[in-house]
Design an enzyme around this catalytic site. Sequence first.
Site, short mmCIF file in Angstrom:
data_model
loop_
_atom_site.label_atom_id
_atom_site.label_comp_id
_atom_site.label_asym_id
_atom_site.label_seq_id
_atom_site.Cartn_x
_atom_site.Cartn_y
_atom_site.Cartn_z
N THR A 59 0.88 -1.19 0.00
CA THR A 59 0.00 0.00 0.00
C THR A 59 0.90 1.22 0.00
O THR A 59 2.12 1.10 0.12
CB THR A 59 -0.90 0.06 1.26
OG1 THR A 59 -0.09 0.42 2.38
CG2 THR A 59 -1.58 -1.27 1.53
N ASP A 60 0.30 2.40 -0.10
CA ASP A 60 1.11 3.62 -0.11
C ASP A 60 1.90 3.76 1.18
O ASP A 60 3.07 4.14 1.17
CB ASP A 60 0.22 4.84 -0.32
CG ASP A 60 -0.27 4.89 -1.76
OD1 ASP A 60 0.34 4.21 -2.62
OD2 ASP A 60 -1.27 5.58 -2.02
N CYS A 61 1.26 3.47 2.30
CA CYS A 61 1.99 3.62 3.56
C CYS A 61 2.78 2.36 3.95
O CYS A 61 3.67 2.43 4.78
CB CYS A 61 1.05 4.06 4.67
SG CYS A 61 -0.45 3.10 4.79
N TYR A 62 2.42 1.20 3.36
CA TYR A 62 3.15 -0.05 3.64
C TYR A 62 3.62 -0.65 2.31
O TYR A 62 3.03 -1.62 1.83
CB TYR A 62 2.25 -1.05 4.36
CG TYR A 62 1.88 -0.66 5.77
CD1 TYR A 62 2.81 -0.81 6.81
CD2 TYR A 62 0.62 -0.16 6.07
CE1 TYR A 62 2.47 -0.47 8.11
CE2 TYR A 62 0.27 0.19 7.36
CZ TYR A 62 1.21 0.03 8.38
OH TYR A 62 0.87 0.36 9.65
N PRO A 63 4.67 -0.07 1.70
CA PRO A 63 5.03 -0.50 0.35
C PRO A 63 5.62 -1.91 0.23
O PRO A 63 5.51 -2.55 -0.80
CB PRO A 63 6.06 0.56 -0.09
CG PRO A 63 6.55 1.18 1.17
CD PRO A 63 5.47 1.05 2.18
#
Lengths: 391, 136
Positions: free
Chosen positions: A130-134
Amino acid sequence: MGFRRTYEEINEKIKTGRVVVVTAEEIIPMVEEKGVEAVAREVDVVTTATFGPMCSTGAFLNFGHSDPPIKMTRVWLNDVPAYTGVAAVDAYIGATELSESAGFEYGGAHVIEDLISGKPVKLKATAYGTDCYPRREIETYITRDTINQAYLFNPRNAYQNYSVAVNSSDRIIYTYMGTLLPKLGNATYCSAGQLSPLLNDPYYRTIGIGTRIFLGGTQGYVAWEGTQHSPSVSRTEKGIPIGGAGTLALIGDLKQMDRRFIRAAVFHKYGVSMYVGVGIPIPILDEEMVQFVSVKDEDIHAPIVDYGVGRRSKPTYGTANYKELRSGKITINGKVVPTAPLSSLAKAREIAETLKTWIREGKFFVQRPVQSLPAEQLTKPLEIRQMNEFK
Amino acid sequence: MAKRRIVLTFPPSMVEKPLTYRLVKDFDLAINILYARIVPRESGRLVIELSNSSEENINAGIRFLEEQGVSVEPLSKEIRWDEKECINCGACTAVCHSDALYMNPETWKLEFDKDKCIVCEMCVPACPLRIISVTF
Ligand code: SF4
Ligand code: SF4
């Protein structure tokens, strides 16, 4: 009426080293000799314990965040899947989960034991990114000391009494009650009997939510009633449930535990389980508590259940008491059947002694429950239903 | 007194023959049956201890058995119990017919009497801690 003592008075005595503690086995001859009232005045705390296979065991783990961070969607610990449908780096590893590579010989319980022993455990996780958990995957090693948090949360431990298992079929069967020989060739039982926690406080007067306990070698707590808590089963005149009744959900810090008191187990052709050591102190608040803790093996009756029948309700062959079970043989329909334990009385005694020492040395205080466990409740079965039955 | 512990395996056709009777009568051997698993129409397994004052009689008895088509092996396997890993649960005692594994009724710790063990290996999978093994 009669003699009374409070939790505060007991803790004051623990603090000043004057507390009198005995085990639930030691108190039996004391009561026989001196009577209930005298023992109530003399003894402040009685320690109880059990060390048996408890499948409903597991640990919450928080791995800490990697860089770049990952929101784990699947997690394996030494190839054993853990549940991670909670926040990014939280997971729950259940004792009975099996390894994807070693099958029955290694499971969640072994991961927990390895962590407790300080061994490195391989952590593998995958994610969708995800954007915060790449990050999309990670492979690393964790130990008890490097992991952010690890605590046991066991949904159902310390069963109050249990069944005796036999097998009437003509083939050998492999169960969570051990190997059962055909045609009533043996009988297995699984309780610490007169030393067992909930059998010494049959109506949960002192064991409730918030009770401080011994769990796996360290201090833990009763978190809730256990799953399948079923106090409304039939009881003897003395209030002892005949068969499985109350249960406890327990919590404690895995990092402080000791593998002497918690061990992974494999039940042949059944699966993985975990031997969990539980010790519970029972404060002697009055004479009634003395009566409860002086319960003897012969007062505890367990139904003899036929595991040879693979259905929910299994036929029974009456009951046996723990004195008979411990004698090494019982008689079923005129046939002499050898008995064997599954829960370790030797370990339970070691735990009751350890807890006694902790209390005497002022390291362990009794805790009044913040709320009692339900006193009336029966387990609901799962039926096969159709949606339209609810209209 | 000479003694020997042997494992006999015989085919289904032999199961009903009076082999032990012949050992007693023709070779004067005393027989102590340690374990027997004989099912009609299946192969049988018998663990016995033979004794006689002379080794020669024992050897002759064994030769006789082999001539009859029985496979004879010395009881050389041993059960190993890793005592320091034992939690003394007692699960292994549930399957030990020969009482080699038993709980001490005072301490409730496991005890192992090697002399009574017939190496049936039932206890190996029955131990949930996986600390009983067979050595050759
Ligand atoms: S092999 Fe195990 S079960 Fe069989 S006799 Fe020996 S100790 Fe008992
Ligand atoms: S089953 Fe295993 S752990 Fe349990 S008493 Fe026997 S040898 Fe010890």
